[in-house]
Design a protein around this motif. Structure first.
Motif, PDB file in Angstrom:
ATOM      1  N   GLY A  19      88.589 -71.039 101.637  1.00 58.44           N
ATOM      2  CA  GLY A  19      87.992 -69.884 100.982  1.00 58.44           C
ATOM      3  C   GLY A  19      87.914 -68.635 101.830  1.00 58.44           C
ATOM      4  O   GLY A  19      87.502 -67.580 101.339  1.00 58.44           O
ATOM      5  N   GLY A  20      88.307 -68.734 103.077  1.00 54.87           N
ATOM      6  CA  GLY A  20      88.305 -67.552 103.927  1.00 54.87           C
ATOM      7  C   GLY A  20      89.425 -66.597 103.547  1.00 54.87           C
ATOM      8  O   GLY A  20      90.277 -66.910 102.717  1.00 54.87           O
ATOM      9  N   GLY A  21      89.404 -65.424 104.165  1.00 53.08           N
ATOM     10  CA  GLY A  21      90.441 -64.441 103.885  1.00 53.08           C
ATOM     11  C   GLY A  21      90.020 -63.057 104.283  1.00 53.08           C
ATOM     12  O   GLY A  21      89.053 -62.872 105.025  1.00 53.08           O
ATOM     13  N   LEU A  22      90.752 -62.083 103.770  1.00 50.17           N
ATOM     14  CA  LEU A  22      90.492 -60.679 104.048  1.00 50.17           C
ATOM     15  C   LEU A  22      89.778 -60.061 102.850  1.00 50.17           C
ATOM     16  O   LEU A  22      90.218 -60.219 101.702  1.00 50.17           O
ATOM     17  CB  LEU A  22      91.811 -59.953 104.309  1.00 50.17           C
ATOM     18  CG  LEU A  22      91.751 -58.437 104.497  1.00 50.17           C
ATOM     19  CD1 LEU A  22      90.953 -58.091 105.741  1.00 50.17           C
ATOM     20  CD2 LEU A  22      93.164 -57.857 104.563  1.00 50.17           C
ATOM     21  N   VAL A  23      88.687 -59.362 103.120  1.00 51.04           N
ATOM     22  CA  VAL A  23      87.909 -58.730 102.049  1.00 51.04           C
ATOM     23  C   VAL A  23      87.401 -57.384 102.556  1.00 51.04           C
ATOM     24  O   VAL A  23      87.185 -57.202 103.763  1.00 51.04           O
ATOM     25  CB  VAL A  23      86.743 -59.653 101.618  1.00 51.04           C
ATOM     26  CG1 VAL A  23      85.763 -59.860 102.758  1.00 51.04           C
ATOM     27  CG2 VAL A  23      86.053 -59.134 100.379  1.00 51.04           C
ATOM     28  N   GLN A  24      87.215 -56.455 101.645  1.00 49.18           N
ATOM     29  CA  GLN A  24      86.661 -55.158 102.024  1.00 49.18           C
ATOM     30  C   GLN A  24      85.152 -55.232 102.179  1.00 49.18           C
ATOM     31  O   GLN A  24      84.495 -56.087 101.552  1.00 49.18           O
ATOM     32  CB  GLN A  24      87.021 -54.111 100.977  1.00 49.18           C
ATOM     33  CG  GLN A  24      88.489 -53.707 100.978  1.00 49.18           C
ATOM     34  CD  GLN A  24      88.758 -52.514 100.088  1.00 49.18           C
ATOM     35  OE1 GLN A  24      88.083 -52.318  99.081  1.00 49.18           O
ATOM     36  NE2 GLN A  24      89.756 -51.718 100.443  1.00 49.18           N
ATOM     37  N   ALA A  25      84.631 -54.354 102.976  1.00 48.05           N
ATOM     38  CA  ALA A  25      83.179 -54.286 103.152  1.00 48.05           C
ATOM     39  C   ALA A  25      82.511 -54.116 101.788  1.00 48.05           C
ATOM     40  O   ALA A  25      82.979 -53.361 100.935  1.00 48.05           O
ATOM     41  CB  ALA A  25      82.818 -53.129 104.068  1.00 48.05           C
ATOM     42  N   GLY A  26      81.413 -54.852 101.612  1.00 51.63           N
ATOM     43  CA  GLY A  26      80.714 -54.851 100.332  1.00 51.63           C
ATOM     44  C   GLY A  26      81.169 -55.934  99.382  1.00 51.63           C
ATOM     45  O   GLY A  26      80.510 -56.178  98.353  1.00 51.63           O
ATOM     46  N   GLY A  27      82.273 -56.579  99.706  1.00 46.50           N
ATOM     47  CA  GLY A  27      82.813 -57.619  98.850  1.00 46.50           C
ATOM     48  C   GLY A  27      82.155 -58.968  99.063  1.00 46.50           C
ATOM     49  O   GLY A  27      81.197 -59.102  99.835  1.00 46.50           O
ATOM     50  N   VAL A  37      85.397 -66.602 112.696  1.00 39.98           N
ATOM     51  CA  VAL A  37      85.842 -67.902 112.196  1.00 39.98           C
ATOM     52  C   VAL A  37      84.588 -68.645 111.743  1.00 39.98           C
ATOM     53  O   VAL A  37      83.618 -68.743 112.505  1.00 39.98           O
ATOM     54  CB  VAL A  37      86.585 -68.712 113.272  1.00 39.98           C
ATOM     55  CG1 VAL A  37      86.976 -70.080 112.727  1.00 39.98           C
ATOM     56  CG2 VAL A  37      87.820 -67.947 113.743  1.00 39.98           C
ATOM     57  N   TYR A  38      84.608 -69.124 110.529  1.00 41.54           N
ATOM     58  CA  TYR A  38      83.454 -69.799 109.931  1.00 41.54           C
ATOM     59  C   TYR A  38      83.682 -71.303 109.931  1.00 41.54           C
ATOM     60  O   TYR A  38      84.748 -71.779 109.529  1.00 41.54           O
ATOM     61  CB  TYR A  38      83.227 -69.293 108.510  1.00 41.54           C
ATOM     62  CG  TYR A  38      82.590 -67.929 108.475  1.00 41.54           C
ATOM     63  CD1 TYR A  38      83.279 -66.805 108.916  1.00 41.54           C
ATOM     64  CD2 TYR A  38      81.284 -67.756 108.025  1.00 41.54           C
ATOM     65  CE1 TYR A  38      82.685 -65.552 108.922  1.00 41.54           C
ATOM     66  CE2 TYR A  38      80.686 -66.506 108.010  1.00 41.54           C
ATOM     67  CZ  TYR A  38      81.390 -65.412 108.467  1.00 41.54           C
ATOM     68  OH  TYR A  38      80.798 -64.170 108.461  1.00 41.54           O
ATOM     69  N   TYR A  39      82.656 -72.012 110.384  1.00 42.97           N
ATOM     70  CA  TYR A  39      82.729 -73.465 110.514  1.00 42.97           C
ATOM     71  C   TYR A  39      81.669 -74.147 109.659  1.00 42.97           C
ATOM     72  O   TYR A  39      80.532 -73.686 109.571  1.00 42.97           O
ATOM     73  CB  TYR A  39      82.499 -73.881 111.964  1.00 42.97           C
ATOM     74  CG  TYR A  39      83.537 -73.395 112.938  1.00 42.97           C
ATOM     75  CD1 TYR A  39      83.371 -72.189 113.606  1.00 42.97           C
ATOM     76  CD2 TYR A  39      84.686 -74.149 113.190  1.00 42.97           C
ATOM     77  CE1 TYR A  39      84.319 -71.729 114.498  1.00 42.97           C
ATOM     78  CE2 TYR A  39      85.640 -73.699 114.095  1.00 42.97           C
ATOM     79  CZ  TYR A  39      85.443 -72.491 114.747  1.00 42.97           C
ATOM     80  OH  TYR A  39      86.384 -72.048 115.635  1.00 42.97           O
ATOM     81  N   CYS A  40      82.048 -75.268 109.111  1.00 45.38           N
ATOM     82  CA  CYS A  40      81.116 -76.180 108.458  1.00 45.38           C
ATOM     83  C   CYS A  40      80.783 -77.279 109.458  1.00 45.38           C
ATOM     84  O   CYS A  40      81.662 -77.693 110.238  1.00 45.38           O
ATOM     85  CB  CYS A  40      81.798 -76.765 107.220  1.00 45.38           C
ATOM     86  SG  CYS A  40      80.913 -78.083 106.389  1.00 45.38           S
ATOM     87  N   ALA A  41      79.535 -77.740 109.438  1.00 50.55           N
ATOM     88  CA  ALA A  41      79.132 -78.778 110.380  1.00 50.55           C
ATOM     89  C   ALA A  41      78.134 -79.723 109.728  1.00 50.55           C
ATOM     90  O   ALA A  41      77.367 -79.322 108.842  1.00 50.55           O
ATOM     91  CB  ALA A  41      78.525 -78.149 111.634  1.00 50.55           C
ATOM     92  N   ALA A  42      78.142 -80.953 110.203  1.00 50.27           N
ATOM     93  CA  ALA A  42      77.200 -81.964 109.740  1.00 50.27           C
ATOM     94  C   ALA A  42      76.363 -82.447 110.913  1.00 50.27           C
ATOM     95  O   ALA A  42      76.888 -82.686 112.000  1.00 50.27           O
ATOM     96  CB  ALA A  42      77.934 -83.132 109.110  1.00 50.27           C
ATOM     97  N   GLY A  43      75.057 -82.572 110.659  1.00 54.48           N
ATOM     98  CA  GLY A  43      74.156 -83.030 111.705  1.00 54.48           C
ATOM     99  C   GLY A  43      73.960 -84.527 111.643  1.00 54.48           C
ATOM    100  O   GLY A  43      74.868 -85.272 111.296  1.00 54.48           O
ATOM    101  N   SER A  44      72.769 -84.959 111.982  1.00 53.46           N
ATOM    102  CA  SER A  44      72.453 -86.378 111.962  1.00 53.46           C
ATOM    103  C   SER A  44      72.056 -86.814 110.560  1.00 53.46           C
ATOM    104  O   SER A  44      71.480 -86.030 109.807  1.00 53.46           O
ATOM    105  CB  SER A  44      71.305 -86.671 112.933  1.00 53.46           C
ATOM    106  OG  SER A  44      71.653 -86.306 114.244  1.00 53.46           O
TER     107      SER A  44
END
Length: 125
Positions: free
Chosen positions: A8-16, A93-100
């Motif tokens: 779902g990442g990508g390039l977007v304009q400010a405010g988007g 860079v956006y990451y998903c993470a899982a804890g305990s």
């Protein structure tokens, strides 16, 4: 084997807006605290948002509170991050993470055990 796959990442304009997805396999998201974190260029990884394994508690960094929303779909075993009113300094860079499993929400990225490969978000001015 645990896998977290962001998209779902990508390039977007400010405010988007963008919506990131994190599809999990090898673990059940309803049994883990799940979080989104990001790493801007040249900076340390930072906590953004987390959702408890119960689904009833969420926590957000001040920098994204009111703009970003974390949620999950247990049937799809997927966690989402809805990002609105994006700013150029959200570029990272956006990451998903899982804890305990069945643990408490934490904002410390060192406490998360499983990580996705990351997805780039670029916000242009």
């Amino acid at each position: 084997q645990v896998q977290l796959v962001e998209s779902g990442g990508g390039l977007v304009q400010a405010g988007g807006s963008l919506r990131l997805s994190c599809a999990a396999s090898g673990l059940t998201v309803s049994r883990y605290n799940m979080a989104w974190l990001r790493q801007p260029p040249g900076k340390e990884r930072e906590f953004l948002a987390a959702i408890s394994w119960t689904g009833s508690h969420t926590d957000y960094a001040d920098s994204v509170k009111g703009r970003f929303t974390i949620s999950r779909d247990d049937a799809k075993n997927t966690v989402y991050l809805q990002m609105n009113s994006l700013k150029p300094n959200d570029t990272a860079v956006y990451y998903c993470a899982a804890g305990s499993p069945f643990g408490m929400i934490t904002t410390k990225y060192t406490t998360y055990n499983y990580w996705g490969q990351g997805t780039q978000v670029t916000v242009s001015s």
